[in-house]
Design a protein around this motif. Structure first.
Motif, mmCIF file in Angstrom:
data_model
loop_
_atom_site.group_PDB
_atom_site.id
_atom_site.type_symbol
_atom_site.label_atom_id
_atom_site.label_comp_id
_atom_site.label_asym_id
_atom_site.label_seq_id
_atom_site.Cartn_x
_atom_site.Cartn_y
_atom_site.Cartn_z
ATOM 1 N N LEU A 1 6.253 -7.528 -0.636
ATOM 2 C CA LEU A 1 5.586 -7.809 0.626
ATOM 3 C C LEU A 1 6.437 -8.679 1.532
ATOM 4 C CD1 LEU A 1 1.939 -8.371 -0.567
ATOM 5 C CD2 LEU A 1 2.997 -6.324 0.330
ATOM 6 N N ARG B 1 5.105 -6.117 5.895
ATOM 7 C CA ARG B 1 3.967 -6.362 5.023
ATOM 8 C C ARG B 1 3.101 -5.118 4.946
ATOM 9 N NH1 ARG B 1 -0.627 -9.881 8.250
ATOM 10 N NH2 ARG B 1 -0.355 -8.977 10.324
ATOM 11 N N HIS B 2 2.420 -5.004 3.826
ATOM 12 C CA HIS B 2 1.405 -3.976 3.629
ATOM 13 C C HIS B 2 0.045 -4.628 3.836
ATOM 14 C CE1 HIS B 2 4.068 -0.962 1.629
ATOM 15 N NE2 HIS B 2 4.757 -2.039 1.351
ATOM 16 N N ARG B 3 -0.843 -3.935 4.519
ATOM 17 C CA ARG B 3 -2.208 -4.440 4.633
ATOM 18 C C ARG B 3 -3.156 -3.279 4.902
ATOM 19 N NH1 ARG B 3 -3.642 -7.058 10.436
ATOM 20 N NH2 ARG B 3 -2.057 -6.101 11.772
ATOM 21 N N ARG C 1 -10.810 2.899 5.432
ATOM 22 C CA ARG C 1 -9.811 1.865 5.207
ATOM 23 C C ARG C 1 -8.433 2.504 5.234
ATOM 24 N NH1 ARG C 1 -9.231 -2.554 0.370
ATOM 25 N NH2 ARG C 1 -9.048 -0.702 -0.934
ATOM 26 N N HIS D 1 -4.324 2.117 5.042
ATOM 27 C CA HIS D 1 -3.177 1.324 4.583
ATOM 28 C C HIS D 1 -2.047 1.479 5.589
ATOM 29 C CE1 HIS D 1 0.817 1.434 2.397
ATOM 30 N NE2 HIS D 1 0.480 0.151 2.366
#
Length: 364
Positions: A22, A49-51, A59, A61
């Motif tokens: 991340l 970053r991944h969120r 949802r 990604h």
């Protein structure tokens, strides 16, 4: 809807995301020094970053890096955010805010259950909804393959949200049917039931076939459709096995590695293939939904990039764009034909594609 479990162990979660930390984006996926380099040369990767974001009640990604004007990179089939691994750090370093989603049905994004949840209205709404959630009014929208179709239609249906549009491989309105037929009927009449898009229409059949051996599928598919491979055979054999029409490389081309194959394999073992195939199962529905815009042009500034060894480069729509602006895309700023490249443009030719994108984005 399926989604990653909140309690997933960090190590397993990162493996599914492609083994990316991340704090920094992919040492193995950093832009190479040249498009023909035998191994990736890790550059100073822009922090990424991944969120997860809530967009249109699913949802989503995303991978995000950089600050500045918003650029959305949209992957195609069968890919994920990972197909843009070379461009993410390069565009971020150049002063752009880069956001790359796993689109609905792919990777770690939710997978709605109904086929109609994947029609073009949902796909375009996901892009405008993502722009809203990110706190922006407009974005540069860049897409490859099916992502190009979404990019074109976002620019067509919601031009006020699109600063500029860039499409890789797939030109605008490439699947126009003959006469009064719907697209799938037209393809069936021209090529028969074994044409891959027609074959994909049957829920459960191609889904199981593709999922039977994803590692072999990605090793062969990436090679076959590339400038190094023999090119697509779009007809599925009577065996019903897609693997039977994909060539086995004697050695992996320089532009992709076993790590890349393993990454796609892990991602699609998690998501399955049904979500992506449902995009194809809306071909006819999309044609009807977009009927009111049939004669409307794509107005935002546009860029088109295609490999000369990609079969779609010979389509009338691609040839028209390569020749210059058209009635459908009157504000085409540039068209790029990549010698020796096949379908996986931004992966096969990362340096050339990144330079084309940067030149275009800066110009508008």
């Amino acid at each position: 809807m399926d989604s990653p479990r909140p309690g997933l162990a960090r190590r397993g979660f990162l493996r599914g995301l492609g083994g990316v930390s991340l704090g920094a984006l992919l040492a193995a996926g950093a832009t190479t020094a040249s498009p023909t380099a035998s191994a990736a040369s890790p550059a100073a990767a822009a922090p990424a970053r991944h969120r997860f974001l809530r967009v249109n009640n699913i949802r989503v990604h995303v991978v995000e890096a950089g600050t500045g004007p918003l650029v959305l990179l949209l992957h195609g089939w069968p890919e994920t955010w990972y197909s843009w691994r070379h461009q993410i750090p390069a565009l971020a370093r150049a002063g752009f805010r880069v956001v790359v989603p796993d689109q609905r049905g792919y990777g770690w994004t939710d997978r709605p259950g109904a086929v109609t949840d994947y029609d073009i209205e949902h796909l375009v709404d996901d892009i405008t909804g993502l722009i809203d959630v990110l706190g922006e009014r407009q974005a540069y929208v860049v897409g490859h393959d099916w992502g190009a179709i979404v990019a074109w239609h976002t620019a067509l249906l919601r031009p006020e949200r699109v600063r500029a549009v860039a499409a890789l491989s797939v030109p605008h309105r490439w699947a126009e049917p003959a006469g009064s037929l719907l697209p799938v009927e037209s393809l069936r009449a021209t090529y028969g039931d074994h044409f891959y898009i027609v074959y994909f229409q049957r829920p459960g059949l191609s889904d199981v076939d593709l999922a039977s051996d994803p590692r072999t599928l990605f090793r062969r598919m990436l090679y076959t459709g590339s400038g190094d491979g023999p090119g697509w055979n779009a007809m599925i054999p009577s065996s019903g096995r897609i693997l039977d029409v994909l060539a086995e490389p004697t050695a992996l081309p320089a532009w992709y590695t076993q790590h890349d194959v393993d990454t796609y394999t892990a991602q699609f073992r998690h998501s399955g293939f049904t979500g992506g195939l449902n995009w194809y199962r809306n071909f006819d529905r999309n044609w009807l939904l977009t009927a009111p815009w049939r004669d409307s042009p794509v107005r935002p500034p546009a860029l088109y990039v295609v490999g000369d060894r990609d079969g779609i480069a010979s389509s009338p729509q691609a040839q028209q764009l390569l020749a210059g602006p058209t009635a459908s895309v009157p504000n085409l700023r540039r068209a790029v034909l990549l010698p020796g490249a096949g379908h996986w443009t931004q992966q096969e030719r990362p340096t050339e594609v990144t330079e084309a994108l940067l030149g275009f984005l800066r110009s508008v």
